[in-house]
Write a protein that holds these residues in place. Structure first.
Motif, PDB file in Angstrom:
ATOM      1  N   SER A 186       1.014  -1.334  -0.048  1.00 48.08           N
ATOM      2  CA  SER A 186       0.056   0.037   0.114  1.00 48.08           C
ATOM      3  C   SER A 186       0.780   0.989   0.034  1.00 48.08           C
ATOM      4  CB  SER A 186      -0.945   0.097   1.293  1.00 48.08           C
ATOM      5  OG  SER A 186      -0.147   0.388   2.337  1.00 48.08           O
ATOM      6  N   PHE A 187       0.327   2.463  -0.067  1.00 49.20           N
ATOM      7  CA  PHE A 187       1.057   3.679  -0.019  1.00 49.20           C
ATOM      8  C   PHE A 187       0.671   4.319   1.153  1.00 49.20           C
ATOM      9  CE2 PHE A 187       0.978   3.473  -4.888  1.00 49.20           C
ATOM     10  CZ  PHE A 187       2.233   2.931  -5.067  1.00 49.20           C
ATOM     11  N   ASN A 188       0.554   3.705   2.364  1.00 52.43           N
ATOM     12  CA  ASN A 188       0.220   4.105   3.410  1.00 52.43           C
ATOM     13  C   ASN A 188       1.403   4.358   4.375  1.00 52.43           C
ATOM     14  OD1 ASN A 188      -2.171   4.989   2.996  1.00 52.43           O
ATOM     15  ND2 ASN A 188      -3.135   2.933   3.311  1.00 52.43           N
ATOM     16  N   GLY A 189       2.796   3.957   3.982  1.00 48.67           N
ATOM     17  CA  GLY A 189       3.749   4.067   4.948  1.00 48.67           C
ATOM     18  C   GLY A 189       4.089   5.175   5.644  1.00 48.67           C
ATOM     19  N   SER A 190       4.073   6.290   5.170  1.00 50.89           N
ATOM     20  CA  SER A 190       4.013   7.942   5.818  1.00 50.89           C
ATOM     21  C   SER A 190       5.433   7.815   6.495  1.00 50.89           C
ATOM     22  CB  SER A 190       3.017   8.054   6.610  1.00 50.89           C
ATOM     23  OG  SER A 190       1.502   7.853   6.223  1.00 50.89           O
ATOM     24  N   ALA A 191       6.488   7.237   5.760  1.00 50.05           N
ATOM     25  CA  ALA A 191       7.689   7.574   6.644  1.00 50.05           C
ATOM     26  C   ALA A 191       8.570   8.706   6.302  1.00 50.05           C
ATOM     27  CB  ALA A 191       8.467   6.345   5.861  1.00 50.05           C
ATOM     28  N   TYR A 192       8.341   9.612   5.374  1.00 47.12           N
ATOM     29  CA  TYR A 192       8.892  10.784   5.135  1.00 47.12           C
ATOM     30  C   TYR A 192       8.618  11.774   6.444  1.00 47.12           C
ATOM     31  CZ  TYR A 192      10.611  10.007   0.488  1.00 47.12           C
ATOM     32  OH  TYR A 192      11.068   9.287  -0.633  1.00 47.12           O
ATOM     33  N   ALA A 193       8.792  11.491   7.682  1.00 42.95           N
ATOM     34  CA  ALA A 193       8.183  12.202   8.805  1.00 42.95           C
ATOM     35  C   ALA A 193       9.186  12.195  10.230  1.00 42.95           C
ATOM     36  CB  ALA A 193       7.053  11.759   9.088  1.00 42.95           C
ATOM     37  N   GLU A 194       8.922  12.888  11.253  1.00 47.61           N
ATOM     38  CA  GLU A 194       9.784  12.707  12.492  1.00 47.61           C
ATOM     39  C   GLU A 194       9.221  11.692  13.187  1.00 47.61           C
ATOM     40  OE1 GLU A 194      11.122  17.324  12.862  1.00 47.61           O
ATOM     41  OE2 GLU A 194       9.244  16.778  13.529  1.00 47.61           O
ATOM     42  N   TYR A 195       7.951  11.570  13.004  1.00 48.75           N
ATOM     43  CA  TYR A 195       7.335  10.210  13.802  1.00 48.75           C
ATOM     44  C   TYR A 195       6.409   9.673  12.612  1.00 48.75           C
ATOM     45  CZ  TYR A 195       8.568  12.471  18.145  1.00 48.75           C
ATOM     46  OH  TYR A 195       9.449  12.937  19.133  1.00 48.75           O
ATOM     47  N   VAL A 196       6.211   7.973  12.915  1.00 50.05           N
ATOM     48  CA  VAL A 196       5.350   7.193  12.273  1.00 50.05           C
ATOM     49  C   VAL A 196       4.911   6.248  13.047  1.00 50.05           C
ATOM     50  CG1 VAL A 196       7.097   5.568  11.280  1.00 50.05           C
ATOM     51  CG2 VAL A 196       5.362   5.966   9.890  1.00 50.05           C
TER      52      VAL A 196
END
Length: 335
Positions: A103-113
């Motif tokens: 899926s495209f719900n990884g949301s990793a380009y962030a300070e927290y995940v």
């Protein structure tokens, strides 16, 4: 900035690297089966720029992307909180993982995940977060093609279930695009199993690939691999495209070609040659990542880093990817 918010790179519209925006967004909360990870580093992968360019779902999956969206799947960081039903990890654990793929719900380009615990493994103590973040997608792709598929999901590309070919001292493996993310892992995993490995890449990467253990190197800019080698057991082609079928003629009868990206193949030709073409889609798998992690910790396999960029400069990282000829992995660092 409020403690209830964080910084993340989001996509508000599709386009070139210039559409990536460094935003202030709400902090995620871990749901059942999840942990909250304070991100230290993020791996940059081809699906990231495919999504940025307009792709909204992987083959065989329903569309999961709605804008604005936080890109990314590969993380390394520290567990900040755990859901009540999670006992595999504790606050303070250093972890890495491929999140929620395909899926495209990884949301990793962030300070927290917020990450599924099942997608994570303990980070190898012997490597830093930058190198750990470079491992998940590329390493698991090589693992699931060459070592063990590790799941029963049907392939979106073919009716048959992909089956890795046995690798041992009597096996010869050709890796096309051997210097890239998947390629440099595939080379090392094949060597770990005892196989002879022929690496195909541009001449600039020869010394790098020989250091990783390549038994033979072919510079595709000056030679045609299909004219130089024959009787290969396995071809792993990380490049794909319309020219991938030329590698069929390097295989022995009974050999297999594994294109990481779909190519243009003819069933009659493969049947006449007596070879198999098989493709699969990498999936998140914390247990397999833990196995790979042991090899990383021992130094049996290593992660090559092409370049690093601060999270806020994700645009520059994507511009680097667009220039090609990547040696290993591009990684974003999070302060």
């Amino acid at each position: 900035m409020s403690t209830d918010t964080m910084r993340a790179v989001r996509l508000h519209e599709h386009g070139g690297p210039e559409v990536l925006r460094y935003d202030e967004v709400p902090m995620p909360e871990p749901g059942p089966g999840e942990v909250l990870v304070r991100v230290s580093a993020v791996g940059v992968n081809p699906p990231d720029w495919y999504v940025r360019g307009g792709l909204t779902s992987m083959p065989g999956t329903e569309s999961t992307l709605s804008l604005p969206a936080i890109l990314g799947t590969d993380v390394s960081g520290v567990v900040e909180a755990v859901a009540e039903d999670v006992d595999a990890f504790a606050v303070g654990d250093e972890v890495f993982g491929l999140l929620r793929f395909p899926s495209f719900n990884g949301s990793a380009y962030a300070e927290y995940v917020a990450a599924r615990a099942s997608d994570l493994a303990l980070k190898p103590a012997g490597i830093d977060h930058v190198h750990a973040a470079g491992a998940p997608m590329a390493g698991l792709t090589a693992w699931q093609y060459l070592i063990e598929l590790g799941h029963d999901h049907p392939s979106p590309f073919q009716e048959a279930r992909h089956r890795p070919a046995p690798l041992d001292a009597g096996t010869t493996v050709l890796v096309n695009g051997a210097a890239g993310g998947v390629g440099h892992f595939a080379l090392q995993l094949a060597k770990w199993k005892g196989a002879q490995v022929i690496a195909v890449a541009s001449g600039a990467h020869e010394s790098f690939l020989r250091e990783l253990g390549a038994d033979r190197f072919i510079d595709y800019t000056t030679s045609r691999p299909e004219e130089l080698v024959h009787d290969i057991d396995v071809v792993l082609d990380t490049v794909g495209g319309p020219h991938s079928r030329r590698f069929l003629h390097t295989l022995k009868r009974g050999g297999s070609q594994f294109p990481v990206f779909p190519g243009d193949f003819d069933e009659e030709e493969t049947a006449k040659l007596g070879v198999t073409v098989s493709i699969t889609q990498v999936r998140s798998n914390g247990a397999q990542l833990a196995e790979l992690g042991r090899l990383l910790d021992a130094g049996t396999v290593r992660v090559a880093i092409d370049s690093t960029f601060p999270l806020a400069d994700a645009r520059a990282a994507h511009e680097r990817a667009a220039r090609g000829h990547i040696q290993g992995k591009i990684v974003l660092t999070v302060a």
